[in-house]
Design an enzyme around this catalytic site. Sequence first.
Site, PDB file in Angstrom:
ATOM      1  N   ASN A   9       0.874  -1.167   0.000  1.00  0.00           N
ATOM      2  CA  ASN A   9       0.000   0.000   0.000  1.00  0.00           C
ATOM      3  C   ASN A   9       0.911   1.216   0.000  1.00  0.00           C
ATOM      4  O   ASN A   9       1.469   1.575   1.034  1.00  0.00           O
ATOM      5  CB  ASN A   9      -0.893  -0.040   1.255  1.00  0.00           C
ATOM      6  CG  ASN A   9      -1.713   1.225   1.444  1.00  0.00           C
ATOM      7  OD1 ASN A   9      -1.803   2.053   0.541  1.00  0.00           O
ATOM      8  ND2 ASN A   9      -2.313   1.377   2.626  1.00  0.00           N
ATOM      9  N   TRP A  10       1.068   1.802  -1.177  1.00  0.00           N
ATOM     10  CA  TRP A  10       2.020   2.919  -1.301  1.00  0.00           C
ATOM     11  C   TRP A  10       1.533   4.182  -0.601  1.00  0.00           C
ATOM     12  O   TRP A  10       2.300   5.103  -0.368  1.00  0.00           O
ATOM     13  CB  TRP A  10       2.278   3.240  -2.782  1.00  0.00           C
ATOM     14  CG  TRP A  10       3.073   2.196  -3.526  1.00  0.00           C
ATOM     15  CD1 TRP A  10       3.503   0.973  -3.056  1.00  0.00           C
ATOM     16  CD2 TRP A  10       3.547   2.283  -4.882  1.00  0.00           C
ATOM     17  NE1 TRP A  10       4.209   0.304  -4.032  1.00  0.00           N
ATOM     18  CE2 TRP A  10       4.247   1.088  -5.167  1.00  0.00           C
ATOM     19  CE3 TRP A  10       3.441   3.246  -5.882  1.00  0.00           C
ATOM     20  CZ2 TRP A  10       4.842   0.843  -6.411  1.00  0.00           C
ATOM     21  CZ3 TRP A  10       4.035   3.001  -7.120  1.00  0.00           C
ATOM     22  CH2 TRP A  10       4.727   1.815  -7.379  1.00  0.00           C
ATOM     23  N   LYS A  11       0.252   4.263  -0.307  1.00  0.00           N
ATOM     24  CA  LYS A  11      -0.335   5.488   0.278  1.00  0.00           C
ATOM     25  C   LYS A  11      -0.020   6.699  -0.619  1.00  0.00           C
ATOM     26  O   LYS A  11       0.058   6.536  -1.828  1.00  0.00           O
ATOM     27  CB  LYS A  11       0.134   5.677   1.728  1.00  0.00           C
ATOM     28  CG  LYS A  11      -0.113   4.411   2.568  1.00  0.00           C
ATOM     29  CD  LYS A  11       0.034   4.622   4.046  1.00  0.00           C
ATOM     30  CE  LYS A  11      -0.235   3.301   4.768  1.00  0.00           C
ATOM     31  NZ  LYS A  11      -0.182   3.440   6.220  1.00  0.00           N
ATOM     32  N   HIS A  96      -9.613   1.393   4.676  1.00  0.00           N
ATOM     33  CA  HIS A  96      -8.386   1.660   5.426  1.00  0.00           C
ATOM     34  C   HIS A  96      -8.678   2.665   6.544  1.00  0.00           C
ATOM     35  O   HIS A  96      -9.446   3.610   6.354  1.00  0.00           O
ATOM     36  CB  HIS A  96      -7.296   2.204   4.496  1.00  0.00           C
ATOM     37  CG  HIS A  96      -5.941   2.153   5.130  1.00  0.00           C
ATOM     38  ND1 HIS A  96      -5.541   3.084   6.067  1.00  0.00           N
ATOM     39  CD2 HIS A  96      -4.930   1.277   5.017  1.00  0.00           C
ATOM     40  CE1 HIS A  96      -4.324   2.766   6.482  1.00  0.00           C
ATOM     41  NE2 HIS A  96      -3.927   1.682   5.865  1.00  0.00           N
ATOM     42  N   GLU A  98      -7.059   5.063   7.651  1.00  0.00           N
ATOM     43  CA  GLU A  98      -6.771   6.465   7.310  1.00  0.00           C
ATOM     44  C   GLU A  98      -7.942   7.090   6.548  1.00  0.00           C
ATOM     45  O   GLU A  98      -8.248   8.268   6.725  1.00  0.00           O
ATOM     46  CB  GLU A  98      -5.464   6.542   6.497  1.00  0.00           C
ATOM     47  CG  GLU A  98      -4.263   6.238   7.381  1.00  0.00           C
ATOM     48  CD  GLU A  98      -3.055   5.663   6.659  1.00  0.00           C
ATOM     49  OE1 GLU A  98      -2.986   5.712   5.420  1.00  0.00           O
ATOM     50  OE2 GLU A  98      -2.167   5.129   7.360  1.00  0.00           O
ATOM     51  N   GLU A 168      -5.739  -4.641  10.515  1.00  0.00           N
ATOM     52  CA  GLU A 168      -4.687  -3.656  10.786  1.00  0.00           C
ATOM     53  C   GLU A 168      -5.006  -2.908  12.068  1.00  0.00           C
ATOM     54  O   GLU A 168      -5.808  -1.957  12.060  1.00  0.00           O
ATOM     55  CB  GLU A 168      -4.591  -2.642   9.636  1.00  0.00           C
ATOM     56  CG  GLU A 168      -4.283  -3.265   8.286  1.00  0.00           C
ATOM     57  CD  GLU A 168      -3.684  -2.247   7.317  1.00  0.00           C
ATOM     58  OE1 GLU A 168      -2.585  -2.514   6.820  1.00  0.00           O
ATOM     59  OE2 GLU A 168      -4.286  -1.186   7.095  1.00  0.00           O
ATOM     60  N   GLY A 174       2.310   2.319  10.875  1.00  0.00           N
ATOM     61  CA  GLY A 174       3.318   3.367  10.723  1.00  0.00           C
ATOM     62  C   GLY A 174       3.979   3.778  12.025  1.00  0.00           C
ATOM     63  O   GLY A 174       4.677   4.781  12.079  1.00  0.00           O
ATOM     64  N   SER A 214       3.181  -2.002  10.555  1.00  0.00           N
ATOM     65  CA  SER A 214       4.620  -2.133  10.820  1.00  0.00           C
ATOM     66  C   SER A 214       5.147  -3.535  10.549  1.00  0.00           C
ATOM     67  O   SER A 214       6.017  -4.035  11.267  1.00  0.00           O
ATOM     68  CB  SER A 214       4.937  -1.687  12.250  1.00  0.00           C
ATOM     69  OG  SER A 214       4.581  -0.321  12.424  1.00  0.00           O
ATOM     70  N   GLY A 235       2.692  -1.073   4.304  1.00  0.00           N
ATOM     71  CA  GLY A 235       2.786   0.337   3.953  1.00  0.00           C
ATOM     72  C   GLY A 235       4.235   0.732   3.717  1.00  0.00           C
ATOM     73  O   GLY A 235       4.792   0.505   2.642  1.00  0.00           O
ATOM     74  N   GLY A 236       4.868   1.300   4.735  1.00  0.00           N
ATOM     75  CA  GLY A 236       6.233   1.826   4.619  1.00  0.00           C
ATOM     76  C   GLY A 236       7.216   0.887   3.929  1.00  0.00           C
ATOM     77  O   GLY A 236       7.994   1.315   3.070  1.00  0.00           O
TER      78      GLY A 236
HETATM   79  P1  PGA Z   1       2.665   0.336   7.708  1.00  0.00           P
HETATM   80  O1  PGA Z   1       1.211   0.562   7.055  1.00  0.00           O
HETATM   81  O2  PGA Z   1       3.182  -0.977   7.144  1.00  0.00           O
HETATM   82  O3  PGA Z   1       3.481   1.497   7.249  1.00  0.00           O
HETATM   83  O4  PGA Z   1       2.476   0.272   9.193  1.00  0.00           O
HETATM   84  C1  PGA Z   1       0.325  -0.497   6.836  1.00  0.00           C
HETATM   85  C2  PGA Z   1      -0.964   0.024   6.252  1.00  0.00           C
HETATM   86  O5  PGA Z   1      -1.460   1.055   6.707  1.00  0.00           O
HETATM   87  O6  PGA Z   1      -1.530  -0.580   5.322  1.00  0.00           O
END
Ligand code: PGA
Length: 252
Positions: A9-11, A96, A98, A168, A174, A214, A235-236
Amino acid sequence: MRKKIVAGNWKMNKNLQEGVALATELNQVLTAEKPNCKVIICTPFIHLAPVSNIIDHSIIELGAENCADKASGAFTGEVSAEMVKSTGAEYVILGHSERREYYNETPEILKEKVDLALANGLKVIFCIGESLAQREANEQNAVVKAELEGSVFHLSAEAFSNIVIAYEPIWAIGTGKTATSDQAEEIHAYIRSIIAEKYGNDVAENTSILYGGSCKASNAPELFSKKDIDGGLIGGASLKTADFKGIIDAWK
Ligand code: PGA
């Protein structure tokens, strides 16, 4: 047998050139050394069409990070599920935390998005998970159950086969703070049990449930060794080929 999946997930990261470069590199690495799992990259809308033309879709599948809750028309700035599908994408992330938190996406809005995604032939990576306060109040099971009931449990069993669940915990996204593999396994098993209650054992056994928050190459092998953890939503660590490949290799 349910699929093992590592999804990125590049966000809101990478401009067009950087995103194309990352997808090109990942495609090279994974065509040279085939992954042992399904690999999906979910990118911002503007990357979808060019990235779709770069990747070998038999090795890397493509997804969007969102789609509109309306089919088409006067909704300035929105991108429909049909448009996402027309780029060559196969998936869309919905729900998600967010999007729920910063863009006020309610269970009802998400239900519309889920229906439109499926109607347009997309598969859905549907995210659920509790906040830190909810975990501390031991409400995590009730939270994930309500999130499923609110947006995906209206589906037929056949339609539900196009849903991948991503658990999640918001407190792990993050933050560098991962759920322990036992904490994750406990709630994954619970999620599978409520899918079984709703749709029966066969559907539950065939549903992939990913862990996100994470997740990195160093903790992925331990997380993925658990019976009900079928991969990760990353994500990251999906923003660098070596980091993402390290997680994919956890399935080797
Ligand atoms: P993260 O994000 O791996 O950076 O914690 C995961 C996500 O929100 O899908």
